[in-house]
Structure formats: structure tokens, C-alpha cells
Design an enzyme around this catalytic site. Structure first.
Site, PDB file in Angstrom:
ATOM      1  N   ASP A 109      35.330  34.312  54.505  1.00 57.93           N
ATOM      2  CA  ASP A 109      35.542  33.801  53.144  1.00 57.93           C
ATOM      3  C   ASP A 109      37.022  33.599  52.828  1.00 57.93           C
ATOM      4  O   ASP A 109      37.415  33.613  51.665  1.00 57.93           O
ATOM      5  CB  ASP A 109      34.896  34.749  52.119  1.00 57.93           C
ATOM      6  CG  ASP A 109      35.394  36.181  52.238  1.00 57.93           C
ATOM      7  OD1 ASP A 109      36.163  36.474  53.173  1.00 57.93           O
ATOM      8  OD2 ASP A 109      35.013  37.003  51.389  1.00 57.93           O
ATOM      9  N   LYS A 160      41.719  48.795  47.718  1.00 59.59           N
ATOM     10  CA  LYS A 160      41.661  48.543  46.266  1.00 59.59           C
ATOM     11  C   LYS A 160      42.315  49.635  45.411  1.00 59.59           C
ATOM     12  O   LYS A 160      41.648  50.330  44.624  1.00 59.59           O
ATOM     13  CB  LYS A 160      40.206  48.321  45.824  1.00 59.59           C
ATOM     14  CG  LYS A 160      39.552  47.144  46.562  1.00 59.59           C
ATOM     15  CD  LYS A 160      38.230  46.729  45.953  1.00 59.59           C
ATOM     16  CE  LYS A 160      37.630  45.539  46.650  1.00 59.59           C
ATOM     17  NZ  LYS A 160      37.155  45.708  47.995  1.00 59.59           N
ATOM     18  N   ASP A 219      41.535  33.815  49.081  1.00 61.25           N
ATOM     19  CA  ASP A 219      40.243  34.480  49.188  1.00 61.25           C
ATOM     20  C   ASP A 219      39.300  33.743  48.231  1.00 61.25           C
ATOM     21  O   ASP A 219      39.559  33.708  47.025  1.00 61.25           O
ATOM     22  CB  ASP A 219      40.479  35.933  48.763  1.00 61.25           C
ATOM     23  CG  ASP A 219      39.211  36.684  48.490  1.00 61.25           C
ATOM     24  OD1 ASP A 219      38.144  36.211  48.904  1.00 61.25           O
ATOM     25  OD2 ASP A 219      39.303  37.758  47.868  1.00 61.25           O
TER      26      ASP A 219
HETATM   27  P1  GTP Z   1      31.062  40.441  47.409  1.00 60.40           P
HETATM   28  O1  GTP Z   1      29.636  40.906  47.311  1.00 60.40           O
HETATM   29  O2  GTP Z   1      31.352  39.370  46.400  1.00 60.40           O
HETATM   30  O3  GTP Z   1      32.065  41.539  47.448  1.00 60.40           O
HETATM   31  O4  GTP Z   1      31.193  39.686  48.794  1.00 60.40           O
HETATM   32  P2  GTP Z   1      30.982  40.127  50.327  1.00 60.40           P
HETATM   33  O5  GTP Z   1      30.424  41.485  50.478  1.00 60.40           O
HETATM   34  O6  GTP Z   1      30.235  39.001  50.946  1.00 60.40           O
HETATM   35  O7  GTP Z   1      32.461  40.028  50.837  1.00 60.40           O
HETATM   36  P3  GTP Z   1      33.585  41.045  51.240  1.00 60.40           P
HETATM   37  O8  GTP Z   1      34.837  40.421  50.766  1.00 60.40           O
HETATM   38  O9  GTP Z   1      33.306  42.435  50.842  1.00 60.40           O
HETATM   39  O10 GTP Z   1      33.456  40.954  52.820  1.00 60.40           O
HETATM   40  C1  GTP Z   1      34.451  40.427  53.677  1.00 60.40           C
HETATM   41  C2  GTP Z   1      33.787  39.610  54.775  1.00 60.40           C
HETATM   42  O11 GTP Z   1      32.859  40.412  55.500  1.00 60.40           O
HETATM   43  C3  GTP Z   1      33.014  38.428  54.225  1.00 60.40           C
HETATM   44  O12 GTP Z   1      33.290  37.316  55.051  1.00 60.40           O
HETATM   45  C4  GTP Z   1      31.570  38.858  54.305  1.00 60.40           C
HETATM   46  O13 GTP Z   1      30.699  37.766  54.564  1.00 60.40           O
HETATM   47  C5  GTP Z   1      31.585  39.830  55.482  1.00 60.40           C
HETATM   48  N1  GTP Z   1      30.608  40.910  55.284  1.00 60.40           N
HETATM   49  C6  GTP Z   1      30.591  41.791  54.241  1.00 60.40           C
HETATM   50  N2  GTP Z   1      29.555  42.634  54.372  1.00 60.40           N
HETATM   51  C7  GTP Z   1      28.914  42.295  55.525  1.00 60.40           C
HETATM   52  C8  GTP Z   1      27.742  42.809  56.204  1.00 60.40           C
HETATM   53  O14 GTP Z   1      27.091  43.767  55.765  1.00 60.40           O
HETATM   54  N3  GTP Z   1      27.383  42.191  57.379  1.00 60.40           N
HETATM   55  C9  GTP Z   1      28.069  41.125  57.896  1.00 60.40           C
HETATM   56  N4  GTP Z   1      27.632  40.594  59.040  1.00 60.40           N
HETATM   57  N5  GTP Z   1      29.175  40.623  57.290  1.00 60.40           N
HETATM   58  C10 GTP Z   1      29.592  41.199  56.115  1.00 60.40           C
END
Ligand code: GTP
Length: 358
Positions: A109, A160, A219
Site C-alpha cells: 500500500d 505509533k 502511504d
Molecule cells: P488497515 O486495516 O487500514 O490498518 O490496513 P492494513 O491492515 O491492510 O494495512 P497495514 O498498513 O497495517 O499493513 C501493511 C501492509 O501489510 C499492507 O500492505 C497490508 O496489505 C499488509 N498486511 C497487513 N496485515 C496482513 C495480513 O494479515 N496478511 C497479509 N498477507 N498481509 C497483511
């Protein structure tokens, strides 16, 4: 070198558009972010990308048929109903990644032009277990913040922190180079956070390095960040973007995809990206917005600073205001007002003004 792209999160902060599309498929100026990432990997000389996803993300990615830029794409899928976080998917992909050398990990992302080669070379020189790209931002409190020593070793990493407790403004840019030894640090089949569980362990062992990088970094995790990423890229289109339209006004920068129809007296721009097959009637005004494909916008509508989901129908004289996010296939009846910052769930039919969030 192989790359692992983390793309299986739920994107809760980008709802409701992320209810029907994984974050990595959000278009940045009419091209999905994932395609932009793959294109950059190909330019870096990387031949294979592993997408760490959940079952639903895999479904959307396969349905969409992304442009692969010659890369060999493999999927590593989280167990059903068990998201593995940011660390678990790395362990899950162990067999696909192999043990032959360091590999690149990217958050799916992040819209960036930071040079992957730079951090790869740096990592190889340091022979570290993990190197993370660091990027300076004004407000680090939404991110993981690192403090580095003179030799680039990370002294502390705080996920954070409160605004006044952040030791620096250097944040985790979501780009890592990891040595296969990392697999020994992450438990199998268990949700694990890289930032909260693995980085602290590596810091204790003096095995985590950071490289401060400069360039474009955004982001897209929140609507404002998503719109900003589109705006940044649109800005670079400014000179290239010669659009001639009869009897309508285009205020650059604007990007219009294929098969878009625009009516008389309509004013588009500045900072608008319009997805393919969109139909825009007469006397419409759109600025600072992203319109996904297959949208219909009827006569006299005004869209300012909003995200309009795929296939949405915006009625005559409707007003959609700043920071609104309209889900895919929403239908808004004529003469409706959608106040600032409102979100509308996919497929909803709107028959009354929206003053409060629904
Ligand atoms: P929010 O729910 O809005 O916080 O988004 P997110 O959990 O999709 O994103 P976050 O910024 O916490 O995660 C960073 C990256 O890791 C993103 O590209 C997500 O798609 C990926 N990611 C987060 N959680 C997982 C997971 O449980 N499995 C996988 N395969 N990827 C994850």
C-alpha cells in the site's frame, strides 16, 4: 533476488472502497498500485514476486488480471480466517522465497519512487539480518519510528508513538531487505507483527539496520493519503497531459482513461483522475477527485475532493463534497447533498441528503 509483497491486510481505514477491492488494486492515476510496484521491480531486475495475500485478496487479484511486467508471480495465502499480520506471511512464504540469499519485502500500500537497488546494495554491504528503509515525515505518530546510530544500526524502534514521544521523524517506509535467517525469528502459522515483535528482537541482537531514503513516498492507507498519491502523480503529468475537448473545460493536471464521455459545459480539474468507460453529462463540475471506472455522473452534478467508487451512479445536481468516499455501485438519486467527509457503503441507494455518516 525475489520480492515478497504484503497485500493481505483488510484496509479498514480505506473503507468502503476497500470492501470491494484490496488496497493494492486501488488505481493511482488509472493504474492499480500493484502494477506500478511490479513495473518498478522489473526495472530493478527482479524476476519473481510473491504476493502474500488472504483468500479474498487472491480472488480479486486473479479476477482483475493485472499486468505483470514479465515477472513470475506466485501467491502465498494466509490460512482461512487467520490473518498472519505483517510477519506471519513472511514465514508462510519461506518455501517460495528459499534460502539462497536476501530478499526484498514491500508493503503493498505504499506509492513510492525510492530506489530498491539502493537499499539492496546497502543491506549486502552490512550483511545484516534486516535492513529497513526509513523516510522522514512531519508527523511520525501514525507510523513506526526509528532512531539510528552513526553506523546505521537501529537503536530503538517505536510503533505509533505519541506525537511528543517520537524520538525522530524517521519512519518505517514499508520496504525491507531480509536475510533468510529471518525465518528463524518468526513463528510458523501464527499472527506476528514485524514491527512490534520481530524488530525489537533484532534490535537487542544489534541485527537491525536502517537506511534513510529520499524521494517520493506516500502511504495510501487513508482516503487523504490516497488522494494525495494521485495528486502527486498527476502533477508530473502536467506537461504531457494535452487534452482537447470541445465545449468542455479541462483544467490540468487531469488524467482521463479510455472511452470516457464528457458533456457540454462540463469543467474537469484540476487534480482529477477519471477511470475508463465513465460517462459525464453536461454542466458537471469535478475537481481534486478520483473517479473509478464505469461511473455515470448526471447533468449538473458537482464533485469536490472525493473518491467515487466503480460503477457508481451520481444523479442530476447531486453535490458530493470534500473527503467523501462513495463505495462501488452506489446509486445517488437526483438533487442529493452529500456533506463533507461522509462515506457510503457499496451498492447503497441514496434517496435522502447525507448530513451524518451512514
Ligand atoms: P488497515 O486495516 O487500514 O490498518 O490496513 P492494513 O491492515 O491492510 O494495512 P497495514 O498498513 O497495517 O499493513 C501493511 C501492509 O501489510 C499492507 O500492505 C497490508 O496489505 C499488509 N498486511 C497487513 N496485515 C496482513 C495480513 O494479515 N496478511 C497479509 N498477507 N498481509 C497483511
Amino acid at each position: 533476488m525475489k520480492a515478497l509483497i504484503l497485500a493481505g491486510g483488510f484496509g479498514t481505514r480505506l473503507r468502503p472502497i476497500s470492501c470491494t477491492r484490496p488496497k493494492t488494486l486501488f488505481p493511482i492515476v488509472n493504474k492499480p498500485l500493484l502494477e506500478r510496484i511490479l513495473q518498478r521491480l522489473e526495472k530493478t531486475g527482479i524476476k519473481e514476486a510473491i504476493l502474500a495475500v488472504n483468500g479474498l485478496t487472491e480472488f480479486y487479484l486473479k479476477k482483475y488480471t493485472i499486468e505483470k511486467y514479465g515477472l513470475d508471480i506466485k501467491y502465498s495465502i494466509d490460512p482461512p480466517k487467520k490473518p498472519l499480520g505483517t510477519g506471519g506471511p513472511i514465514k508462510k512464504a519461506e518455501r517460495l522465497i528459499g534460502k539462497s540469499g536476501p530478499f526484498l519485502v514491500l508493503n503493498g500500500d505504499i506509492f513510492t519512487d525510492l530506489e530498491y537497488k539502493e537499499i539492496i546494495e546497502f543491506h549486502k554491504k552490512k550483511q545484516a539480518i534486516a535492513t529497513i528503509a526509513l523516510y522522514e515525515v512531519d508527523d511520525p505518530s501514525r507510523y513506526g519510528v526509528a532512531e539510528i546510530l552513526d553506523n546505521n544500526r537501529i537503536k530503538q524502534f517505536i510503533e505509533k508513538p505519541k506525537k511528543d514521544e517520537a524520538p525522530t521523524k524517521l519512519i518505517n517506509a514499508g520496504i525491507y531487505v531480509l536475510d533468510p535467517k529471518i525465518f528463524n525469528y518468526i513463528p510458523k502459522d501464527k499472527p506476528t507483527s514485524m514491527e512490534r515483535e520481530i524488530f525489537p528482537k533484532l534490535i537487542k541482537e544489534k541485527n537491525l539496520f536502517g537506511l534513510t531514503m529520499q524521494g517520493l513516498w506516500m502511504d495510501i492507507g487513508k482516503p487523504a493519503g490516497y488522494l494525495q498519491a494521485n495528486n502527486k502523480l498527476l502533477k508530473t503529468y502536467h506537461k504531457k497531459n494535452k487534452i482537447r475537448m470541445q465545449n468542455s473545460e479541462i483544467k490540468t493536471p487531469v488524467a482521463i482513461d479510455s472511452d470516457v464521455k464528457i458533456g457540454l459545459g462540463t469543467v474537469i480539474g484540476p487534480y482529477v483522475a477519471i477511470g475508463k468507460n465513465t460517462i459525464i453529462a453536461n454542466n458537471v463540475k469535478i475537481n481534486h477527485s478520483v473517479i473509478l471506472p464505469d461511473v455515470t455522473i448526471k447533468e449538473g452534478a458537482t464533485i469536490k475532493g472525493a473518491i467515487i467508487g466503480e460503477g457508481a451512479v451520481i444523479g442530476k445536481n447531486v453535490k458530493v463534497n470534500k473527503d467523501c468516499v462513495i463505495g462501488d455501485y452506489v446509486e445517488i438519486e437526483d438533487n442529493i447533498l452529500i456533506c463533507e467527509g461522509r462515506a457510503v457503503c457499496p451498492g447503497t441507494k441514496i434517496t435522502e441528503n447525507i448530513i451524518n455518516s451512514i
